[in-house]
Design an enzyme around this catalytic site. Structure first.
Site, short mmCIF file in Angstrom:
data_model
loop_
_atom_site.label_atom_id
_atom_site.label_comp_id
_atom_site.label_asym_id
_atom_site.label_seq_id
_atom_site.Cartn_x
_atom_site.Cartn_y
_atom_site.Cartn_z
N ASP A 676 0.84 -1.19 0.00
CA ASP A 676 0.00 0.00 0.00
C ASP A 676 0.89 1.26 0.00
OD1 ASP A 676 -2.57 1.34 0.39
OD2 ASP A 676 -1.72 1.87 2.35
N LYS A 680 1.42 4.20 -2.97
CA LYS A 680 1.28 5.63 -2.69
C LYS A 680 2.53 6.41 -3.14
CE LYS A 680 -1.94 5.17 1.14
NZ LYS A 680 -2.03 4.93 2.58
#
Ligand code: ADP
Ligand code: ASP
Ligand code: MG
Length: 815
Positions: A676, A680
Site C-alpha cells: 500500500d 502511494k
C-alpha cells in the site's frame, strides 16, 4: 381594443374553459376580442383520424365518435340544460359535415392538403363555437366569429399566407358592425377561391396578432400554460425561468428555433404597429408573464435557448462550388421550388462546401432535387453526391446582448465541448441575434441544460454524481453530501445530485437525484443487478451535464472503465489507487484523455487520505518548482503499529490491537507487506514526473516468511507470535540509539526506497503519533527546510471528506 388568445392547453377541459371565462371577465368593461385554439390535442387527433381514413382503416369512425363525445360533453358541463339542445344539434351538424369528408377520403384513398386543412379547421370551429355559447350562457354579450369570414389567404394549404390588404379591411368592417365581444377561431382562413386554409401549426397566436394589427389594438395577450417566455423550454430544462421582457426580434428568433410558446409570425403584425405582446399563464393569472415589445431591456448576454428536433443536415461539396457565382442561388432556388424550408445554412469560407439544415421528412426529397439540378456537375465529378446526416437537432442561443460582446460563442461552445456535445455545423445570423448549432438529437437535453447553466446560472452549478462502492467511505460520502446539501447551495452555489449508487451486487439510479437518507438501503432492497458495464452504459445514456463518476471501491475491475468514462466527458473522483499505481502507460493515458476531454480526473485521496498532498505537489510543480526529495510516512496503519510498539508490548499484540480498532485491512498482512505504501509513493513519484513502475520499487516486506501463504487470520497471528522476539530485537536496537521505528518511503533522484528504520528526536517523524501521515517535500524552493504536510492519513471520515472536496473542486473548475 385588446386582443386575447387562449391556446389549446388553456381550453383542454371544460373546467379550464370556465377559468378562462373568469380570467377574461375583468377585460369585458373595455373593448376586447378573444381568439381560441382547438381543445388541446384536437388538431393532432383530426390529423390522425384523417390518416386512418386515408389508410382505409374503419377505426377512424371510433376516433371520430370519441372526438364528438368530448365536444358534446363540454357543452353539457358549460351550458345550462335548458339551453343545450340547439348547441348540441349544431355540434352534431358540424361533426356530420366532418364525417362526410372523412368518408370521401376513406372511399377514394386520397387526402389532399386542401382537404386536410378543411378537416383541421373543425378543431377551432367546434371549440370556439362552444366557448362562445358558454360566454352567452353566463349572460355575457358574446358572438362567435368564424375567422374564415374575414381572414383572407393564398392557397398554400397548411401554411397559407395572409393577404393583409383584404384581411385588414374585412376585419375592420366586421368590427364596425358588431358590438358584442367577438369570440374568434384561431388558425384558419379562406383562400381567394373560397377554400378553407390553415396558417401553420400553432398558428392561432398569429390569428390573434392579425386581428390586433388590423384593429390597432393597444395590446395582445397570448395566454398559455407556462409563466411566459422562459429562458428555455421548461419541459426540457427544469431550471428555466421567465424572461420578463424581450424584443420582437428576440422572440421571433427564439420561436423560429423551436420555442413553441409563441408562433414566429405572430410578432410581425404587432411589430408593424408597435403593439405590445404579453405572454401570460392561464394557470397562474396573477403572474406578470413576459412583455414582448420594441425594446430589449438588457443586462443579460442572451435571452433564451431553444431547440428543434428531427433535423437533417445536407452537405453539398466539391471543386465545382469554388468561386462559381450562382451555385448557391441554384441550390436554394431548387429547394424553394420544392417548398423545402431551410432552417440554417453554413458555408465554409473556402466555398468548397455548403451545408444546410432542413427538417428530416424533407431530406430525401431535397437530396433528389439537388442531385437532379446538379446532375451534370455530379457526372463531371465537380460536385459530390449530396451527403445526408439524420437524427440531428438545432440548438440556438438568442439575445440582443450578444451584439458586439465577444465571448458569447466561446462560452457556448466551451459549455458544449466540456460536456462532450459534438457540433456538426454552426451558424450565426448577421444580425448577431442568435448563434445556432447542429448537434445530435440524443444530446439535446444535455446541451440545453449545459447552455442554460453556462448563460443563466453561471454562478450556480448542478453536479450529477454516480457513485460505486458503498463501503465505509461510500456511506460516509453520501452522508456528507446529505448534511452539506443546503450549505453547499447557499455558500458555494453548488447542487450535488447523487444520481446513482452501486456496490458489487446492486445498483440504483434516479435522474433527479436519489434520496440521500435512504439510497443505500433502497439500493440493497430495490436495486437492479449491478455490472460495471451496465452501470457505465446507463450513466452515459442519461447523458447529464457535469457528470462525475465517484469510485469508492478499491477494485481494479472498476478502473478498467475509467478510460471509457473520461472519453465520454464524465469526470472521475476516486480514492482507489489501482489505476494510478498500475502500468505507467495506463496512468498517463488517463491523464491525457481527461485533458483532451476537458474533464477532471481527481484522486487527492490516493495519498494521505484527505491531506492536501497531490494538489500541493501539483501546485508547486505548476509554478515552476522542482522536487528534490520526498520523504514520507504514508501508512496510517503502520504508523499506528510502530508508534504503539513501546517497551513491554509484544509486536503481535500491537497488530491485534490495531486490527481490533479497525485500523488495518481485513488481513493485516496487506498493510505489513508494504504494498500500500509502495503504491502511494509510486503515485507521488509519477506526479513528480518520474516514470516508475511498481516493480521498480523495492519494498521492505514486514510479513515474516512463515506468516505468508494461505493462512487463516488466527493462524497468521499464531505464527506472528513466533517472530515477536525479532521485532523486539529491532525495537531495542533503535531504543538503544534513542530512536523510534518508522516505516518510511523516500523518493530521491527518481529512485524510491521503502524501509523500516530508526529516527532520532531531531527527525520530524519522531513525534508522529497514532495513525497520522507525514510528507516532507524538499524542492528547489523549499530547500533548507522542507514543506511538511502532516495529519490524519487514514479513516473513512477523512477519506470521504477528501473525495467530497474533489467533487466540489470539479464544481468550481467547470464554472
Ligand atoms: P398553447 O396550447 O397555449 O398554444 P403551446 O403548447 O403551443 O401552448 O406552447 C406552450 C409550451 O411551449 C409550453 O408548455 C412549453 O413547454 C413550450 N415552450 C418551448 N419553449 C419555451 C420557452 N422558451 N418558454 C416557455 N415555453 C416554452
Ligand atoms: N390548433 C392548432 C394547432 O394545434 C393551432 C393552435 O393551436 O394554435 O396547431
Ligand atoms: Mg401554441
Amino acid at each position: 381594443m385588446k386582443i386575447l388568445k387562449f391556446g389549446g392547453s388553456s381550453v383542454a377541459t371544460p373546467e379550464r374553459i370556465q377559468s378562462v371565462i373568469e380570467i377574461t371577465k375583468s377585460y369585458l368593461s373595455g373593448p376586447v376580442a378573444i381568439v381560441f385554439s382547438a381543445f388541446g390535442g384536437t388538431t393532432d387527433t383530426l390529423i390522425q383520424i384523417s390518416r386512418l381514413a386515408l389508410d382505409g382503416n374503419i377505426e377512424y369512425k371510433t376516433s371520430l365518435a370519441e372526438l364528438e363525445k368530448r365536444h358534446l360533453n363540454a357543452i353539457r358541463v358549460l351550458i345550462d340544460v335548458q339551453k343545450q339542445s340547439s348547441i348540441l344539434a349544431q355540434v352534431k351538424f358540424l361533426i356530420n359535415e366532418l364525417e362526410d369528408v372523412l368518408h370521401g377520403i376513406f372511399l377514394i384513398n386520397e387526402r389532399t392538403l386542401r382537404s386536410l386543412d378543411y378537416i383541421m379547421s373543425f378543431g377551432e370551429r367546434l371549440s370556439t363555437y362552444i366557448i362562445s355559447e358558454a360566454y352567452k350562457n353566463k349572460g355575457i354579450e358574446a358572438e362567435f366569429l368564424d375567422a374564415r369570414n374575414v381572414v383572407r389567404t393564398d392557397s398554400n394549404f397548411g401554411y397559407a399566407k395572409i393577404n393583409f390588404d383584404v384581411t385588414n379591411r374585412l376585419i375592420q368592417e366586421h368590427f364596425k358592425k358588431h358590438r358584442a365581444v367577438q369570440i374568434i377561431t384561431g388558425f384558419i382562413g379562406t383562400s381567394d377561391n373560397g377554400d378553407t386554409t390553415t396558417i401553420g401549426r400553432s398558428g392561432s397566436d398569429y390569428t390573434a396578432a392579425i386581428f390586433a394589427g388590423a384593429l390597432q389594438a393597444t395590446g395582445l395577450e397570448i395566454w398559455t400554460d407556462v409563466d411566459g417566455m422562459m429562458t428555455a423550454d421548461p419541459r426540457l430544462v427544469k431550471k428555466a425561468f421567465t424572461v420578463p421582457q424581450m424584443s420582437y426580434e428576440e422572440a421571433m428568433e427564439l420561436s423560429h428555433f423551436g420555442a413553441k410558446v409563441i408562433f414566429p409570425a405572430t410578432m410581425q403584425p404587432a411589430m408593424v404597429s408597435n403593439i405590445p405582446i404579453w405572454i401570460k399563464n392561464t394557470f397562474n393569472p396573477s403572474f406578470k408573464g413576459t412583455l414582448i415589445s420594441a425594446e430589449s431591456t438588457n443586462g443579460k448576454l442572451i435571452k433564451g435557448i431553444s431547440s428543434i428536433n428531427h433535423i437533417s443536415l445536407l452537405s453539398v461539396q466539391g471543386s465545382g462550388l469554388l468561386g462559381v457565382a450562382g451555385v448557391s442561388m441554384r441550390l436554394f432556388g431548387t429547394l424553394g421550388r420544392e417548398k423545402i424550408n431551410v432552417i440554417l445554412i453554413s458555408q465554409a469560407s473556402s466555398e468548397h462546401s455548403i451545408c444546410f439544415a432542413i427538417d428530416t421528412p424533407s431530406a430525401s426529397m431535397a437530396k433528389m432535387a439537388i442531385e437532379k439540378e446538379f446532375q451534370y456537375e455530379i457526372k463531371n465529378e465537380e460536385i459530390d453526391e449530396v451527403q445526408v446526416e439524420n437524427d440531428l437537432s438545432i440548438i440556438a442561443v438568442v439575445g440582443e446582448g450578444m451584439k458586439h460582446s465577444p465571448g458569447t460563442s466561446g462560452r457556448m461552445f466551451s459549455a458544449l465541448g466540456k460536456n462532450g456535445v459534438n457540433v456538426s455545423a454552426i451558424a450565426q445570423g448577421s444580425s448577431e441575434l442568435n448563434i445556432s448549432a447542429v448537434i445530435r438529437q440524443a444530446d439535446v437535453a444535455k446541451a440545453l441544460s449545459a447552455l442554460h447553466e453556462a448563460f443563466f446560472l453561471s454562478d450556480r452549478k448542478l453536479l450529477h454524481v454516480f457513485m460505486v462502492g458503498t463501503g465505509l467511505i461510500g456511506k460516509t460520502f453520501v452522508n456528507m453530501v446529505h448534511e452539506q446539501y443546503v450549505n453547499l447551495a447557499k455558500d458555494n452555489l453548488l447542487e450535488v445530485n447523487v444520481v446513482a449508487v452501486a456496490n458489487s451486487k446492486k445498483m440504483i439510479f434516479r435522474e433527479d437525484g436519489l434520496d440521500l437518507q435512504t439510497c443505500i438501503d433502497d439500493m440493497n432492497h430495490q436495486g437492479e443487478v449491478m455490472t460495471m458495464k451496465a452501470f457505465v452504459d446507463r450513466m452515459l445514456s442519461l447523458n447529464l451535464p457535469n457528470s462525475i463518476f465517484v469510485d469508492n471501491t478499491s477494485s481494479e475491475e472498476v478502473t478498467n472503465f475509467y478510460e471509457a468514462i473520461l472519453s465520454a466527458n464524465v469526470s472521475i473522483v476516486t480514492p482507489n489507487k489501482k489505476a494510478n499505481s498500475g502500468p505507467f502507460q495506463k496512468y498517463e493515458a488517463l491523464k491525457k484523455t481527461a485533458f483532451k476531454r476537458g474533464v477532471k480526473f481527481l484522486y487527492e485521496t490516493n495519498v494521505g487520505a484527505g491531506l492536501p498532498v497531490i494538489n500541493t505537489l501539483n501546485d508547486l510543480l505548476l509554478s515552476g518548482d522542482k522536487v528534490v526529495r520526498v520523504e514520507a510516512v504514508l501508512s496510517g496503519t503502520l504508523n499506528y503499529i510502530f508508534s504503539s510498539f513501546t517497551e513491554g508490548k509484544k509486536f503481535s499484540d500491537v497488530v491485534k490491537e490495531a486490527k481490533a480498532k479497525g485500523y488495518t485491512e481485513p488481513d493485516p498482512r496487506d498493510d505489513l507487506n508494504g504494498m500500500d505504501v509502495a503504491r502511494k509513493i509510486l503515485i507521488l513519484s509519477r506526479e513528480a514526473g518520474s516514470h516508475l513502475e511498481l516493480s521498480d520499487i523495492k519494498v521492505e516486506d514486514l510479513v515474516p516468511e512463515s506468516c505468508k501463504g494461505d493462512l487463516s487470520i488466527e493462524q497468521f497471528f499464531t505464527n506472528l507470535e513466533k517472530h515477536d522476539g525479532a521485532f523486539e530485537e529491532m525495537r531495542k536496537k533503535a531504543a538503544g540509539k534513542k530512536e523510534k521505528l518508522r516505516y518510511m518511503a523516500i523518493l530521491e533522484n527518481g529512485k524510491v526506497a521503502i524501509q523500516l528504520g530508526g529516527v532520532n528526536d531531531q527527525h520530524p517523524f519522531y513525534s508522529l503519533a497514532g495513525s497520522d501521515n507525514i510528507i516532507l517535500l524538499t524542492t528547489q524552493r523549499y530547500h533548507d527546510r522542507p514543506m511538511v504536510i502532516r495529519g490524519p492519513g487514514a479513516g473513512a471520515e477523512v477519506t470521504a471528506a477528501g473525495v467530497f472536496a474533489d467533487v466540489i473542486r470539479i464544481g468550481h473548475y467547470s464554472r
